[in-house]
Scaffold this motif. Structure first.
Motif, PDB file in Angstrom:
ATOM      1  N   PHE A 188     101.646  34.989  68.474  1.00 14.96           N
ATOM      2  CA  PHE A 188     102.435  34.765  69.685  1.00 14.96           C
ATOM      3  C   PHE A 188     102.364  33.307  70.096  1.00 14.96           C
ATOM      4  CE2 PHE A 188     101.542  39.255  69.574  1.00 14.96           C
ATOM      5  CZ  PHE A 188     102.703  39.847  70.053  1.00 14.96           C
ATOM      6  N   GLY A 189     103.127  32.976  71.111  1.00 12.71           N
ATOM      7  CA  GLY A 189     103.156  31.602  71.587  1.00 12.71           C
ATOM      8  C   GLY A 189     104.031  30.724  70.724  1.00 12.71           C
ATOM      9  N   ALA A 190     103.855  29.422  70.897  1.00 14.90           N
ATOM     10  CA  ALA A 190     104.668  28.455  70.165  1.00 14.90           C
ATOM     11  C   ALA A 190     104.149  28.293  68.739  1.00 14.90           C
ATOM     12  CB  ALA A 190     104.640  27.106  70.888  1.00 14.90           C
ATOM     13  N   ARG A 201     105.092  36.020  64.322  1.00 16.13           N
ATOM     14  CA  ARG A 201     105.519  37.421  64.239  1.00 16.13           C
ATOM     15  C   ARG A 201     106.951  37.573  63.730  1.00 16.13           C
ATOM     16  NH1 ARG A 201     105.775  35.854  69.485  1.00 16.13           N
ATOM     17  NH2 ARG A 201     107.559  36.518  70.777  1.00 16.13           N
ATOM     18  N   HIS A 202     107.775  36.564  63.935  1.00 13.87           N
ATOM     19  CA  HIS A 202     109.162  36.644  63.463  1.00 13.87           C
ATOM     20  C   HIS A 202     109.296  36.152  62.018  1.00 13.87           C
ATOM     21  CE1 HIS A 202     110.310  37.705  67.478  1.00 13.87           C
ATOM     22  NE2 HIS A 202     109.913  36.542  67.994  1.00 13.87           N
ATOM     23  N   LYS A 203     108.412  35.253  61.615  1.00 13.62           N
ATOM     24  CA  LYS A 203     108.493  34.700  60.258  1.00 13.62           C
ATOM     25  C   LYS A 203     107.972  35.683  59.215  1.00 13.62           C
ATOM     26  CE  LYS A 203     110.113  30.491  60.906  1.00 13.62           C
ATOM     27  NZ  LYS A 203     109.265  29.306  60.766  1.00 13.62           N
ATOM     28  N   PHE A 219      92.167  41.116  70.224  1.00 13.05           N
ATOM     29  CA  PHE A 219      93.349  40.686  70.975  1.00 13.05           C
ATOM     30  C   PHE A 219      93.516  39.173  70.857  1.00 13.05           C
ATOM     31  CE2 PHE A 219      95.764  39.197  74.547  1.00 13.05           C
ATOM     32  CZ  PHE A 219      96.762  40.158  74.701  1.00 13.05           C
ATOM     33  N   ARG A 220      92.427  38.451  70.999  1.00 13.17           N
ATOM     34  CA  ARG A 220      92.455  36.987  70.883  1.00 13.17           C
ATOM     35  C   ARG A 220      92.988  36.565  69.527  1.00 13.17           C
ATOM     36  NH1 ARG A 220      88.317  33.748  68.527  1.00 13.17           N
ATOM     37  NH2 ARG A 220      88.220  31.600  69.306  1.00 13.17           N
ATOM     38  N   LEU A 221      92.508  37.207  68.465  1.00 11.74           N
ATOM     39  CA  LEU A 221      92.941  36.871  67.116  1.00 11.74           C
ATOM     40  C   LEU A 221      94.440  37.085  66.940  1.00 11.74           C
ATOM     41  CD1 LEU A 221      92.528  36.388  64.041  1.00 11.74           C
ATOM     42  CD2 LEU A 221      91.860  38.791  63.860  1.00 11.74           C
ATOM     43  N   ILE A 222      94.928  38.250  67.321  1.00 18.20           N
ATOM     44  CA  ILE A 222      96.342  38.573  67.105  1.00 18.20           C
ATOM     45  C   ILE A 222      97.243  37.725  67.988  1.00 18.20           C
ATOM     46  CG2 ILE A 222      98.069  40.405  67.312  1.00 18.20           C
ATOM     47  CD1 ILE A 222      95.891  42.391  66.496  1.00 18.20           C
ATOM     48  N   TRP A 223      96.847  37.525  69.250  1.00 13.72           N
ATOM     49  CA  TRP A 223      97.701  36.777  70.173  1.00 13.72           C
ATOM     50  C   TRP A 223      97.849  35.319  69.729  1.00 13.72           C
ATOM     51  CZ3 TRP A 223     100.866  38.260  73.975  1.00 13.72           C
ATOM     52  CH2 TRP A 223     101.418  37.257  74.769  1.00 13.72           C
ATOM     53  N   LEU A 224      96.732  34.680  69.403  1.00  9.77           N
ATOM     54  CA  LEU A 224      96.791  33.260  69.038  1.00  9.77           C
ATOM     55  C   LEU A 224      97.489  33.050  67.694  1.00  9.77           C
ATOM     56  CD1 LEU A 224      93.224  32.064  70.109  1.00  9.77           C
ATOM     57  CD2 LEU A 224      95.389  31.652  71.277  1.00  9.77           C
ATOM     58  N   LYS A 254     102.869  26.312  65.862  1.00  8.39           N
ATOM     59  CA  LYS A 254     102.181  25.024  65.752  1.00  8.39           C
ATOM     60  C   LYS A 254     102.189  24.483  64.336  1.00  8.39           C
ATOM     61  CE  LYS A 254      99.088  26.288  69.554  1.00  8.39           C
ATOM     62  NZ  LYS A 254      99.514  27.699  69.667  1.00  8.39           N
ATOM     63  N   THR A 255     102.197  25.374  63.357  1.00  9.36           N
ATOM     64  CA  THR A 255     102.264  24.972  61.951  1.00  9.36           C
ATOM     65  C   THR A 255     103.476  25.638  61.319  1.00  9.36           C
ATOM     66  OG1 THR A 255      99.850  24.802  61.801  1.00  9.36           O
ATOM     67  CG2 THR A 255     101.066  24.977  59.731  1.00  9.36           C
ATOM     68  N   PRO A 256     104.370  24.849  60.726  1.00  9.67           N
ATOM     69  CA  PRO A 256     105.556  25.454  60.103  1.00  9.67           C
ATOM     70  C   PRO A 256     105.155  26.505  59.068  1.00  9.67           C
ATOM     71  CG  PRO A 256     105.736  23.061  60.179  1.00  9.67           C
ATOM     72  CD  PRO A 256     104.339  23.390  60.580  1.00  9.67           C
ATOM     73  N   ALA A 257     105.808  27.656  59.132  1.00  9.38           N
ATOM     74  CA  ALA A 257     105.491  28.764  58.231  1.00  9.38           C
ATOM     75  C   ALA A 257     106.724  29.133  57.421  1.00  9.38           C
ATOM     76  CB  ALA A 257     105.001  29.965  59.029  1.00  9.38           C
ATOM     77  N   HIS A 258     106.501  29.658  56.233  1.00  6.73           N
ATOM     78  CA  HIS A 258     107.614  30.124  55.421  1.00  6.73           C
ATOM     79  C   HIS A 258     107.500  31.628  55.198  1.00  6.73           C
ATOM     80  CE1 HIS A 258     104.484  29.285  52.343  1.00  6.73           C
ATOM     81  NE2 HIS A 258     104.993  30.354  51.761  1.00  6.73           N
ATOM     82  N   LYS A 259     108.636  32.250  54.910  1.00  9.92           N
ATOM     83  CA  LYS A 259     108.658  33.689  54.709  1.00  9.92           C
ATOM     84  C   LYS A 259     108.026  34.044  53.362  1.00  9.92           C
ATOM     85  CE  LYS A 259     112.685  34.517  57.641  1.00  9.92           C
ATOM     86  NZ  LYS A 259     114.043  35.097  57.729  1.00  9.92           N
ATOM     87  N   LEU A 260     107.561  35.289  53.270  1.00 10.70           N
ATOM     88  CA  LEU A 260     106.879  35.749  52.069  1.00 10.70           C
ATOM     89  C   LEU A 260     107.666  36.877  51.424  1.00 10.70           C
ATOM     90  CD1 LEU A 260     103.291  35.909  53.612  1.00 10.70           C
ATOM     91  CD2 LEU A 260     104.239  34.046  52.242  1.00 10.70           C
ATOM     92  N   THR A 261     107.671  36.896  50.102  1.00 11.13           N
ATOM     93  CA  THR A 261     108.375  37.948  49.376  1.00 11.13           C
ATOM     94  C   THR A 261     107.517  38.407  48.202  1.00 11.13           C
ATOM     95  OG1 THR A 261     109.490  36.288  47.986  1.00 11.13           O
ATOM     96  CG2 THR A 261     110.658  37.048  49.961  1.00 11.13           C
ATOM     97  N   GLY A 262     107.826  39.572  47.687  1.00  7.76           N
ATOM     98  CA  GLY A 262     107.132  40.071  46.504  1.00  7.76           C
ATOM     99  C   GLY A 262     106.572  41.461  46.719  1.00  7.76           C
ATOM    100  N   LEU A 263     106.906  42.370  45.810  1.00  3.94           N
ATOM    101  CA  LEU A 263     106.408  43.741  45.913  1.00  3.94           C
ATOM    102  C   LEU A 263     104.895  43.814  45.775  1.00  3.94           C
ATOM    103  CD1 LEU A 263     109.056  45.742  43.835  1.00  3.94           C
ATOM    104  CD2 LEU A 263     108.684  45.813  46.307  1.00  3.94           C
ATOM    105  N   SER A 264     104.314  42.895  45.002  1.00  4.93           N
ATOM    106  CA  SER A 264     102.863  42.923  44.796  1.00  4.93           C
ATOM    107  C   SER A 264     102.100  42.650  46.079  1.00  4.93           C
ATOM    108  CB  SER A 264     102.457  41.882  43.738  1.00  4.93           C
ATOM    109  OG  SER A 264     103.042  42.186  42.498  1.00  4.93           O
ATOM    110  N   TYR A 265     102.738  42.007  47.025  1.00  6.29           N
ATOM    111  CA  TYR A 265     102.095  41.772  48.309  1.00  6.29           C
ATOM    112  C   TYR A 265     102.519  42.828  49.332  1.00  6.29           C
ATOM    113  CZ  TYR A 265     104.583  39.916  52.455  1.00  6.29           C
ATOM    114  OH  TYR A 265     105.276  39.776  53.629  1.00  6.29           O
TER     115      TYR A 265
END
Length: 620
Positions: free
Chosen positions: A441-443, A372-374, A433-438, A445-456
């Protein structure tokens, strides 16, 4: 209405250019063609809609004949278009949401080796769907119907290098073909009875020609429902939908939100006078099947781990709600939910595509978490889209469309169907709820990168707004006079009771989801899954309640056995018996060629004796 044909001509023309020159076009050129043609199509749709609304009332059918398609005797169907309030609604959904999906796809598919090929298929998909909803006759509708079928095959199997993707595409094509055969039979019967396939003529003359529950009309509507079940993934022709996730995520958004799965709902709504003549088919083969489908899909979604498959089962469930509405005669509520569902389901699928890219193409929600923060925009999209899916009261568009369906079911007195819909709302809240929470939220588990672009960003923001109460209140569907009024539109007594029951079920699902996943962290579920009963139930739900296994035993294995037998060509081998007998006789006779005079004399004598005996018996 002169711009109406351009709505499908632009994407069709773009398909031809992209298909013929895809190896020579740059990615930027392919983007301008693929996305630009959809933008022009949406603009033409807007102009046509404004022209229609300012000059006609919603019940007026504006015919736009183009040319005579073919002529066989007295059968001469036009390649012509028909425009009314229902077609206008569908046109807005297909071109508007379709344009946003194409825009997002230009960002999502960037760098893909088959970029131009992808957009050629997408453009053809939209052109086929537009032809389907604008056709003034059922033969032209069937052309669009088959067009979206072949495009689904091409797009689901887009990454054909992976054999599993090819199998998923073949499965989708084969299962939907079963429904298409039923639809073809229905069209043959309609032509036999009416002498035409013109939609307006058929729905006008049907009440005059057939009495209630006439056997011929029952057979016709049964065939039409079979076709609708295939395209809209309703039981028993639903097994292709979850596997359709093999295609790129924008494909999933297009199939599940704006085009293919809504075709069956549109077909039944368009031909509603026929179904009003067969109320049992409407109630049991449309309404009850929709109720059963939404429950089956809800249970299956609870056990899935793939983010896209969860959304796929949610689509199957929401189309089930539309069938439920059609089944109880809530025609306008079904189309309203079709439009609202297009908004929030496109939002959820596009957001899931962003999630997948962010976590390097990981799709297992148990390997995500803390996103949620990424990717805050994607998180907001999931919260709003999920809230609309769950039908959070008053603030989401989904509340107004889904509650309308449940109220109509309650108002018509079909209590079993109403409580099936209510329980489906409970399941929807739980798995959402299960889909959004897992996922968020929580720790991490897979490193994520931020996304940019007006098309998205632009498609997500627009769809996010439309998925709120703004989307529900912004559009007033021009369906008066096109589709009949329902019981719930003229009745108020008991409406709040139905709403409170439905909201209570939704709240119960959210609370249970919070307790199981946010508070208990899934420990209780893990223990239950470790038991024999829990493991069996999980396995059963994870594998779609065993429908694939059942069809494998009932249809696939016998077919393969027959194929194995025919591979040896038993007919040819049967005819080979005659030369085999001749060869065997020849072999026996050659054994008599010994060269011994004594043997020849003996056989000659025996032969003469036999002949004499036969002659004597004949004389006597």
């Amino acid at each position: 209405m002169s711009v109406l044909p351009l709505t499908f001509i632009f994407p069709a023309l773009s398909f031809l250019i992209l298909a013929l020159m895809r190896d020579k076009l740059s990615e930027q050129s392919a983007t301008w063609l693929g996305v630009g043609s959809m933008g022009l199509s949406a603009l033409c749709a807007l102009v046509a809609s404004i022209t229609y609304l300012t000059q006609y009332d919603a019940a007026t059918v504006v015919a736009v004949p183009l040319w005579t398609w073919l002529q066989v005797g007295d059968f001469a169907p036009n390649f012509g278009l028909s425009f009314d309030g229902l077609a206008l609604t569908m046109l807005g959904v297909i071109t508007g949401v379709g344009f946003l999906i194409h825009l997002f796809a230009s960002w999502y598919m960037k760098g893909d080796i088959g970029f131009a090929r992808f957009f050629s298929y997408m453009n053809l998909f939209v052109a086929s769907m537009l032809l389907l909803v604008l056709a003034d006759n059922l033969l032209l509708l069937y052309l669009g119907w088959e067009g979206v079928g072949i495009c689904s095959y091409l797009l689901i199997g887009y990454y054909f290098e992976d054999r599993n993707n090819g199998k998923a595409a073949i499965k989708a094509f084969t299962v939907t073909r079963v429904g298409d055969v039923f639809l073809a039979f229905g069209l043959f019967l309609l032509f036999r009875e009416f002498g035409t396939l013109n939609i307006h003529e058929i729905i006008t003359r049907a009440p005059e020609m057939f009495a209630l529950n006439h056997s011929t009309m029952v057979l016709i509507t049964t065939m039409l429902v079979g076709g609708a079940m295939g395209k809209s993934a309703q039981i028993p022709l639903h097994t292709w939908l979850a596997d359709a996730m093999a295609g790129p995520t924008p494909v999933s958004a297009l199939i599940h939100a704006a085009t293919m799965v809504t075709a069956g709902v549109y077909l039944i709504a368009r031909l509603h006078p026929l179904f009003e003549l067969t109320p049992n088919i409407l109630l049991y083969w449309v309404g009850a099947v929709g109720a059963l489908t939404l429950l089956v899909a809800g249970f299956c979604a609870l056990a899935q781990t793939d983010i896209k498959r969860i959304l796929a089962y949610s689509t199957m469930s929401q189309i089930g709600y539309m069938f439920l509405a059609l089944g109880v005669g809530a025609w306008q509520a079904a189309i309203f939910h079709l439009m609202i569902h297009a908004f929030f389901k496109a939002l959820l699928f596009l957001a899931s595509g962003a999630v997948i890219l962010s976590v390097h193409h990981e799709q297992n929600i148990f390997k995500m978490g803390g996103l949620r923060h990424k990717i805050p925009l994607v998180f907001a999209s999931f919260v709003v889209g999920g809230s609309a899916l769950v039908a959070i009261p008053f603030v989401t568009a989904g509340f107004y469309s889904k509650e309308a369906i449940l109220w109509e079911t309650y108002a018509t007195g079909h209590q079993m169907l109403f409580y099936a819909g209510v329980f489906g709302a409970f399941l929807t809240a739980l798995y959402t709820f299960r889909l959004i929470w897992l996922t968020f939220f929580g720790a991490e588990k897979t490193p994520a990168h931020k996304l940019t672009g007006l098309s998205y960003q632009i498609p997500l923001v627009v769809l996010l707004v439309l998925s709120t109460v703004i989307g529900a209140k912004l559009f007033s569907l021009p369906l008066e006079g096109v589709l009949p009024q329902s019981v719930g539109q003229t009745l108020e007594a008991g409406k709040h009771t139905a709403e409170f029951i439905a909201m209570g079920a939704t709240l119960a699902g959210l609370i249970l989801g919070g307790l199981l996943y946010a508070v208990d962290k899934g420990r209780l579920l893990s223990k239950f899954k470790a038991t024999k009963l829990g493991g069996a139930l999980y396995y059963w739900c994870y594998h779609g309640l065993g429908f694939d296994a059942l069809y494998d035993w009932v249809f696939v294995k016998p077919f393969l056995l027959i194929g194995k037998l025919l591979k040896a060509d038993p007919v040819d081998k049967t005819w080979n018996i005659l030369p085999a007998i001749a060869m065997a006789g020849n072999k026996v006779l050659t054994m008599t060629q010994t060269g011994s005079l004594r043997g020849y004399a003996t056989s000659f004598g025996l032969g003469m004796a036999v002949l004499l005996i036969l002659v004597m018996m004949t004389v006597v």
